[in-house]
Write a protein that holds these residues in place. Structure first.
Motif, PDB file in Angstrom:
ATOM      1  N   TYR A   1      88.063  31.109   4.306  1.00  0.00           N
ATOM      2  CA  TYR A   1      86.718  31.296   3.738  1.00  0.00           C
ATOM      3  C   TYR A   1      86.742  32.410   2.709  1.00  0.00           C
ATOM      4  CZ  TYR A   1      86.300  35.285   6.889  1.00  0.00           C
ATOM      5  OH  TYR A   1      86.494  36.467   7.541  1.00  0.00           O
ATOM      6  N   ILE A   2      85.651  32.484   1.974  1.00  0.00           N
ATOM      7  CA  ILE A   2      85.598  33.385   0.825  1.00  0.00           C
ATOM      8  C   ILE A   2      84.361  34.266   0.924  1.00  0.00           C
ATOM      9  CG2 ILE A   2      85.200  33.403  -1.679  1.00  0.00           C
ATOM     10  CD1 ILE A   2      86.848  30.760  -1.665  1.00  0.00           C
ATOM     11  N   GLU A   3      84.535  35.540   0.609  1.00  0.00           N
ATOM     12  CA  GLU A   3      83.381  36.438   0.497  1.00  0.00           C
ATOM     13  C   GLU A   3      83.257  36.862  -0.952  1.00  0.00           C
ATOM     14  OE1 GLU A   3      82.652  39.285   4.155  1.00  0.00           O
ATOM     15  OE2 GLU A   3      84.783  39.215   3.658  1.00  0.00           O
ATOM     16  N   GLU A   4      82.079  36.611  -1.532  1.00  0.00           N
ATOM     17  CA  GLU A   4      81.857  37.015  -2.921  1.00  0.00           C
ATOM     18  C   GLU A   4      81.272  38.412  -2.944  1.00  0.00           C
ATOM     19  OE1 GLU A   4      82.891  35.410  -5.337  1.00  0.00           O
ATOM     20  OE2 GLU A   4      82.889  33.263  -4.893  1.00  0.00           O
ATOM     21  N   LEU A   5      81.937  39.342  -3.631  1.00  0.00           N
ATOM     22  CA  LEU A   5      81.391  40.690  -3.726  1.00  0.00           C
ATOM     23  C   LEU A   5      80.867  40.974  -5.124  1.00  0.00           C
ATOM     24  CD1 LEU A   5      84.058  42.756  -1.768  1.00  0.00           C
ATOM     25  CD2 LEU A   5      82.030  41.602  -0.908  1.00  0.00           C
ATOM     26  N   GLY A   6      80.878  39.950  -5.984  1.00  0.00           N
ATOM     27  CA  GLY A   6      80.449  40.174  -7.365  1.00  0.00           C
ATOM     28  C   GLY A   6      81.636  40.466  -8.251  1.00  0.00           C
ATOM     29  N   ALA A   7      82.034  41.724  -8.284  1.00  0.00           N
ATOM     30  CA  ALA A   7      83.163  42.097  -9.138  1.00  0.00           C
ATOM     31  C   ALA A   7      84.474  41.537  -8.594  1.00  0.00           C
ATOM     32  CB  ALA A   7      83.252  43.615  -9.246  1.00  0.00           C
ATOM     33  N   GLN A   8      84.501  41.344  -7.292  1.00  0.00           N
ATOM     34  CA  GLN A   8      85.711  40.873  -6.626  1.00  0.00           C
ATOM     35  C   GLN A   8      85.372  39.691  -5.751  1.00  0.00           C
ATOM     36  OE1 GLN A   8      87.208  44.128  -4.316  1.00  0.00           O
ATOM     37  NE2 GLN A   8      89.087  44.203  -5.513  1.00  0.00           N
ATOM     38  N   ARG A   9      86.396  39.003  -5.342  1.00  0.00           N
ATOM     39  CA  ARG A   9      86.192  37.916  -4.394  1.00  0.00           C
ATOM     40  C   ARG A   9      87.228  38.122  -3.287  1.00  0.00           C
ATOM     41  NH1 ARG A   9      86.956  32.389  -7.165  1.00  0.00           N
ATOM     42  NH2 ARG A   9      84.695  32.327  -7.349  1.00  0.00           N
TER      43      ARG A   9
END
Ligand SMILES: Nc1ncnc2c1ncn2[C@@H]1O[C@H](COP(=O)(O)OP(=O)(O)OP(=O)(O)O)[C@@H](O)[C@H]1O
Ligand SMILES: [Mg+2]
Lengths: 328, 371
Positions: free
Chosen positions: B296-304
């Protein structure tokens, strides 16, 4: 605001908040009401029905006798029950002109002040000492709470026995210093015994409330004070006592009432059958005149005066002392 | 202002719990030290021993040139900021600030001046006549700070002062505390379990574990060269990936997958490998790589943050959001950015430097953008 059951090992929070809550309701703060649960009744009559038994008890045992007392205070009752005649304020003027009555009033004032002062301060002192020991120790706490459950009747009895003319250890102890204590015969000795037993009897009650109040003071606030103030005594006056004020104010009212009325039993046991030259309080005088002397009119006038005194005293306490109390 | 020397300090609570085990720490004058570690590791206990709220079982604490073991808390010339603020509820804000000074017999005019100055610095002037209950959490926090500042102590002690604030306010206050401390130059000892707070505030970090110091160092040093797997997993977010590996010659085996480098020869054959998520990048064609199955993926905006499995073990990679993802991705890492730890003790093994792949300073981000 419910009181915790006595067996609860940690009454710390419920007691002070109960006391605080009691008085906050007098001030009718709106925030208090919104937090309370709202119940919708189907019939508008239902809530009154629920209230009815309580109201009936208050009416029958409190308002009705009060009204009767006020009424009969204006009449002169025939001692043998053959009717009564209206005498206006004569009962009041008689009472207030009587030197005996004024003497008793003076004694009552001194008695109430001393009993309230000593039972509060000794209770507080013991609570502060106990608080230092039992902080965080649940076993001690539970042990000390038991005092509350068993003390008043037993303590009263023990206190009385201390002053027993034949076996009382206090009488013997006083004898060692050449003080021949004659409780029931000597006015001052009797007054002394009355005050000591009354204070003795009330201490556990005050102790437990003060103790819960102390335990309700946040540890970190005490610690902040430790870092800000070197002197323990000064910390007590400037931080602990002000935070204890709601509890203390509640107890002040309870104790004044206790000294005025609930000491009846103590006085009765000590002066029984030999009231002649002994100190008594106003409540006991009401009883003596009404039930022993069969002077219902005079006795009623006295109880009305007593009602007025309590009324004025309570208003005074709320107006001038409660203002200085900080509720958290 | 003063230095603080903590020498072989232990705390043994009644009942035999040894909460702090022979800790030594020298804090320079004006330094901002952050004690960080998981719950129950003894941070508060250590701080409270310096404050005088707990007795010191063993060892000595010196503030300035005085051993303060037996000196009353109020006489130690320190001020403390508590987690729940611990303001005096019955006093106005002014009196909360003035209380400590009054007790020390400071002249009235001086008290007024100091309170006014602190109130101005912390922007709490409008509230001086209010009681604490009429303040918001952030304002109470400022008052608590003010109470410490007006005393002009040799040292500030903070016990998780920001943990009752919401996330945004915490960041603001963090900045303000840092600035204030720099401006006043007062030696500070700050306790937190929030590693981000620790990283941003500290001149030097002290990582505690089970009552013992695990590592002392500047935040970036601790971040880049964690002394143990404990520090590696505690400092940095996301936590450093820790994987078991075996070495055969110049090859590292992660289960069935292999990384090769010619600088591994000094290492033992069984190791724990530490990989920072941001040091991983997508492998270019022909590069040696590790294959991760994406969960799964977590989007942090500047990073993923891409979470997945590497041969049955969890792995997290921080990748640029521009990179296209599929079910499996081939990742690579500069061998110089691998961390090696002893399998049994968890202690760090010597860092290897592989000049062929790149120097430590240049970040993987550049290469990733290109790839
Ligand atoms: N009064 C006490 N008696 C016995 N043991 C204690 C006492 N106070 C703390 N401890 C124990 O000492 C250890 C350290 O406690 P401490 O409060 O210093 O932890 P901490 O690092 O501040 O944790 P947190 O981040 O949760 O505040 C804990 O294991 C705790 O259970
Ligand atoms: Mg703590």
């Amino acid at each position: 605001m419910t009181h915790a059951p006595l067996s609860s090992p940690t009454p710390a929070a419920p007691f002070p908040s109960g006391a605080g809550g009691l008085f906050r309701r007098f001030k009718a703060r709106p925030s208090e009401d919104t937090s309370a649960k709202r119940v919708q009744f189907n019939s508008p009559l239902l809530p009154y029905l629920f209230l009815a038994p309580q109201m009936a008890i208050i009416f029958i045992f409190f308002y009705w006798p009060s009204v009767q007392a006020i009424q009969s205070s204006f009449y002169l009752e025939d001692p043998f029950g053959f009717g009564s005649s209206f005498v206006g304020l004569a009962n009041y003027t008689d009472v207030l002109k009587s030197n005996e009555y004024l003497g008793i009033a003076r004694f009552t004032a001194v008695f109430t002040a001393l009993v309230t002062f000593f039972s509060l301060s000794i209770g507080l002192l013991l609570a502060v000492k106990a608080d230092g020991v039992i902080r965080g120790n649940a076993a001690y706490k539970t042990l000390l709470i038991w005092v509350y459950a068993i003390a008043p009747p037993v303590a009263g009895l023990m206190g009385m026995m201390m002053f027993d003319q034949h076996i009382g250890p206090l009488v013997k102890f006083a004898g060692l210093f050449g003080w021949e204590m004659k409780v029931g015969l000597n006015y001052n000795d009797t007054a002394f015994a009355m005050i000591v037993v009354s204070v003795w009897k009330q201490i556990p009650y005050n102790f437990i409330f003060f103790l819960s109040g102390l335990q309700g003071i946040p540890v970190s606030v005490r610690e902040a004070a430790i870092m800000d103030c070197r002197s323990g005594l000064r910390r007590f006056w400037t931080v602990i006592l002000p935070l204890l004020a709601p509890t203390a104010f509640f107890l002040l009212i309870i104790n004044t009432t206790y000294a005025l009325f609930d000491t009846f039993g103590v006085i009765d046991v000590i002066v029984k059958d030999k009231a002649a030259n002994n100190p008594i309080t106003l409540v006991y005088k009401v009883y003596m005149d009404g039930f022993r002397g069969n002077d219902l009119g005079g006795s009623s006038a006295q109880s009305v005066i007593l009602m007025i005194i309590v009324f004025v005293l309570t208003i005074f306490q709320f107006r001038f002392i409660e203002r200085r109390v900080h509720y958290n | 202002m003063a230095q603080i020397n903590i020498t072989n300090v232990s705390k043994i609570y009644a009942g035999g719990v040894e909460a702090v085990k022979s800790v030594s720490l020298d804090i320079a004058d004006g330094e901002f030290i952050v004690l960080v570690g998981p719950s129950g590791c003894g941070k508060s206990t250590l701080l409270r021993m310096v404050a005088g709220l707990e007795a010191i079982s063993k060892g000595t604490v010196e503030i300035g040139d005085r051993v303060i073991n037996d000196i009353e808390p109020a006489e130690r010339d320190i001020a403390m900021v508590f987690q729940n603020y611990a303001l005096y509820p019955h006093m106005t804000v002014y009196n909360n600030l003035a209380y400590g000074l009054k007790n020390r017999g400071t002249p009235k005019a001086e008290i007024d001046a100091r309170v006014a100055e602190a109130a101005r610095m912390l922007e709490i002037e409008p509230y001086l006549t209010r009681k604490p209950r009429a303040l918001s959490g952030g304002q109470r926090q400022r008052v608590a700070m003010g109470r410490a500042i007006v005393r002009k102590p040799a040292a500030f002690l903070f016990d998780e002062p920001l943990s009752n604030l919401d996330a945004k306010l915490r960041v603001t206050m963090r900045g303000e505390i840092k600035q204030l401390q720099k401006r006043l130059g007062t030696t500070s000892l700050y306790v937190t379990h929030d590693q981000l707070e620790a990283m941003t505030l500290a001149d030097r970090l002290v990582v505690l574990n089970g009552g013992q110091i695990e590592q002392i160092g500047r935040p970036l040093d601790v971040y880049h060269t964690p002394a143990s797997t404990f520090v590696a997993s505690f400092i940095g977010s996301p936590a450093m990936n820790l994987l078991r590996a075996t070495r055969e010659g110049s090859r590292l085996h992660f289960g069935s997958q292999v990384l090769e480098s010619d600088r591994l020869s000094a290492l033992p054959t069984e190791l724990t490998i530490g990989i920072r998520a941001e040091d991983l990048r997508v492998a270019r064609a022909g590069e040696q790589s590790l294959t991760m199955k994406v969960d799964y993926i977590e989007e942090l905006g500047a990073q993923r943050l891409v979470h997945g499995m590497l041969d049955g073990k969890k792995l997290t990679a921080a990748l640029s959001p521009e990179i296209e993802l599929s079910d499996t991705i081939a990742l690579t890492i500069a061998p110089s950015r691998l961390h090696f730890f002893d399998v049994t003790t968890g202690k760090r093994l010597a860092q290897i430097v592989d000049g062929a792949v790149g120097k430590r300073e240049d970040t993987g981000a550049l290469e990733m953008a290109g790839g």
